[in-house]
Design an enzyme around this catalytic site. Structure first.
Site, mmCIF file in Angstrom:
data_model
loop_
_atom_site.group_PDB
_atom_site.id
_atom_site.type_symbol
_atom_site.label_atom_id
_atom_site.label_comp_id
_atom_site.label_asym_id
_atom_site.label_seq_id
_atom_site.Cartn_x
_atom_site.Cartn_y
_atom_site.Cartn_z
ATOM 1 N N CYS A 334 0.831 -1.195 0.000
ATOM 2 C CA CYS A 334 0.000 0.000 0.000
ATOM 3 C C CYS A 334 0.876 1.261 0.000
ATOM 4 C CB CYS A 334 -0.982 -0.032 1.159
ATOM 5 S SG CYS A 334 -2.368 1.117 0.962
ATOM 6 N N HIS A 431 -3.848 -5.326 0.724
ATOM 7 C CA HIS A 431 -3.588 -5.728 2.112
ATOM 8 C C HIS A 431 -4.014 -7.182 2.290
ATOM 9 C CE1 HIS A 431 -2.525 -1.815 3.732
ATOM 10 N NE2 HIS A 431 -3.563 -1.272 3.128
#
Length: 715
Positions: A334, A431
């Site tokens: 991320c 994630h």
């Protein structure tokens, strides 16, 4: 009716989240429909709820423990710190703005309606709601406008269990001190306490339990030992990174993780840390990244640009680049993925001041921040290993560049991430990359590390089961369940409410079931809250003397207050006077003094201009008769506070239905005058008039006073 119980701590990190998760699983095993709830959370470790939007990772875990999909209503307000003084505010899963500490303190009362709406929504589908507080109610400097601890508990009428952490020391003082500094109203919400994180022979603390109860009057619900399985659960905040690390034994894969200032979603590392052959080392600011690390993982960040600049301050930029040049592997997740590129631009100042920061240059990509935030669960597939992945996305910005032609994964049919030409550097927005056992096994095999193809979620489920097993043996679970009670605001839908063991007239209005001539007629009535309809549905009087609910109506100086006082005084029960008036001028002060003198010293006074629901649940008990004077001033107070008067009115009805002792309510009849000439006055008349009608429909007895003479309208 749904019951609720709230768990608050004597401080932060006392283990509230883990205990609530364990109790969720414990009661769910008993066949109860259990739901978690946390009014306000502060964490950058977020999850994506099934109904869309962000919630705290702890509430995701607790929903898992209940065996239900996570919902944004389980954590209606989420604060995501962006700096030492400010946070992003997420309401019902969506970004609602940013605020510094002082600004947020002013915003909190405005968020209470959102919190209460979510609480009612969650409770509507549950037998039991387990509520988790935040921080500690002992932080009395934060009590004004509080929505996270006692502010919520008193408003919603939810009893509280305090949790003390004996591992950090001073648990007796922390519980006794909390008792000492809480206000009488807040203290009355506490029904007992739990001791958490005990190590050793629990019998050695018997005298400690006795001392706590002697100091506070609160009973103990048990002593919980140090729960080793809690280490296998996702942590809520960065305190949880202490679980990582350890000696680098021969044959282990060392994974170095720079501890970013705004690290987010660091539970991405849990699956790696759980592997026997992997040693995850969190590198604190100021420490060098270990030169013998085989893999560097740059985790997610709430402020990519700020944390990217921090890499320079800590000397990590050079160390990461040198590691890659030596042939080492680097993974960015991320925000960490964005840092791997050539540049990160924030032209609109979404994360802070407008500007840009030079990236690590390990991937030929660049990122531009955009206001739209991507928040979604995802099903994916690894491009390199051709195995399924599951996870979620929470990020700002769009990343493009030549290396994106070699994606890490295909997420819902679209490519995501980038891999360097030599395959040693990769980044992704996904994630949960390492959660899937098949991918983790294939990835670690590239380092010569064997791993089982076990999905990490199965490990979490096993840990929750083990904690629930332990709690069954050490916690008075039956007593906790008995302590839970219907909250004043639980029944969001009046159609689900029973009134003193009988079907509610509001339920009849909702379903169109109306008694006419002793027979039940069914029909459709969408206008649930139509006051004319509700007014027509009156219960058959069953109360005698001063039993149940009595409504005393009248105009100004009609004698209604004196008549109500005589009813209570003649009941033979201990009289409790609940005053809703606020003193705005000297005339009002003198009026209150006069009323007090007229009642006499035998009356116990409770002054509450707002949280009337919780006061009734606390005071309307066997042996006491409660007089509320008056409902009309209470409506005034709510309007001045810009509260949801209709929602609070229905919450008051729910509370009255749960009272164990008689209640006498005084209100002004507002329907005999002329139509007011301004909107505020008309709104006030409408709110007060509707509430009078609804109370009358529920009440066992209704009296109307004119010129000091009572006319019994019902009962």
């Amino acid at each position: 009716m749904t019951r609720a119980l709230m768990f608050q701590g004597t401080g932060s990190d006392v283990g509230k989240s883990v205990l609530v998760a364990g109790l969720c699983r414990l009661y769910a095993r008993r066949g109860l429909a259990v739901r978690p709830f946390k009014p306000q959370n502060m964490s950058n470790n977020a999850a994506v709820a099934d109904d869309g939007g962000e919630i705290g990772r702890a509430q995701w875990l607790q929903a898992l423990a209940c065996g239900v999909p996570p919902s944004v209503h389980m954590n209606p307000v989420l604060l995501k710190p962006q700096s030492d003084t400010g946070s992003q505010i997420v309401v019902h899963g969506k970004v609602a703005g940013t605020a510094r500490g002082a600004d947020y303190k002013r915003k909190k009362p405005q968020l209470l309606d959102a919190v209460l709406h979510s609480f009612r929504t969650i409770a509507a589908e549950a037998d039991l709601v387990l509520v988790e507080g935040a921080g500690s109610p002992a932080e009395i400097n934060l009590r004004a406008g509080d929505i996270a601890n006692m502010g919520f508990a008193t408003r919603a009428g939810v009893p509280v269990v305090l949790i003390g952490d004996i591992d950090r020391g001073g648990v007796i003082a922390s519980l006794a001190g909390t008792h000492a500094i809480l206000s009488p109203e807040d203290r009355a919400m506490v029904v007992g306490y739990l001791i958490n994180k005990f190590r050793g022979d629990v019998s050695l603390f018997d005298d400690g339990l006795t001392a706590i109860t002697d100091f506070t009057g609160w009973p103990s619900f048990g002593v919980v030992p140090w729960l080793a399985d809690a280490r296998r659960l996702p942590a809520e905040d960065s305190v949880g990174v202490e679980m990582f690390g350890g000696a680098n034994r021969s044959g282990m894969l060392k994974v170095a993780v720079p501890l970013l200032g705004r690290i987010a979603n660091f539970d991405d590392l849990d699956p790696l840390a759980a592997e026997e052959g992997v040693n995850v080392v969190m590198v604190p600011p100021g420490d060098p990244i270990p030169g013998d690390a085989h893999l560097i993982v740059i985790p997610g960040s709430k402020c990519t640009v700020s944390d990217l600049k921090a890499l320079d301050r800590n000397g990590w930029r050079r160390q990461i680049v040198d590691h890659a040049r030596r042939g080492g592997h680097v993974v960015g997740l991320c925000g960490g993925y964005q840092m791997l590129g050539r540049v990160v631009r924030d032209p609109k100042g979404i994360e802070g001041a407008p500007g840009e920061a030079e990236g690590l240059g390990l991937l030929d990509i660049e990122t531009v921040m955009h206001p739209a935030k991507t928040v979604r669960n995802a099903s994916a597939r690894s491009v390199v290993h051709d195995v399924p992945l599951t996870g979620y996305e929470i990020h700002l910005g769009e990343t493009i560049g030549p290396d994106c032609a070699r994606p890490v994964a295909i997420i819902d049919g679209r490519p995501d991430g980038a891999i360097s030409a030599d395959g040693r550097v990769m980044g992704t927005y996904l994630h949960g990359l390492f959660d899937a056992g098949g991918f983790r096994r294939a990835f670690l095999a590239g380092f010569g590390i064997g791993a089982e193809a076990v999905d990490h979620r199965a490990r979490i489920e096993a840990a929750v089961d083990a904690i629930a097993d332990e709690l069954e043996t050490v916690v008075a679970a039956d007593a906790l369940l008995e302590a839970a009670r219907p909250g004043a605001l639980i029944a969001a839908d009046p159609a689900t409410v029973e009134w003193r063991g009988r079907p509610s007239p509001l339920r009849a209005a909702a379903t169109g079931e109306i008694r006419e001539g002793g027979a039940l007629r069914s029909g459709h009535c969408p206008a649930l809250r139509d006051p004319m309809r509700i007014n027509a549905i009156l219960l058959r009087p069953t109360a005698t003397a001063l039993d149940g609910v009595t409504l005393v109506l009248g105009g100004a100086r009609s004698g209604k207050s004196g008549f109500a006082e005589r009813l209570v005084a003649g009941s033979g029960l201990d009289p409790v006077y609940v005053a809703t008036a606020q003193i705005f001028d000297e005339e009002m002060r003198e009026r209150i003094v006069h009323h007090r003198a007229r009642r006499g010293a035998e009356w116990r006074l409770v002054e509450e201009h707002d949280a009337l629901e919780s006061v009734l649940l606390r005071e309307a008990i066997a042996g006491q008769a409660v007089l509320v004077d008056c409902l009309t001033l209470w409506v005034t107070n709510l309007m001045l506070a810009e509260a949801d008067v209709r929602a609070r009115s229905f919450a008051l009805l729910d509370a009255l239905g749960a009272c164990a002792g008689p209640v006498v309510l005084v209100a002004n009849e507002v329907g005999l005058g002329i139509v007011p000439d301004n909107k505020m006055a008309r709104d006030f008349r409408d709110h007060a008039g509707r509430l009078n009608q609804e109370i009358a429909a529920h009440a066992d007895t209704v009296h109307f006073l004119a010129a000091g003479l009572p006319l019994t309208l019902k009962g």
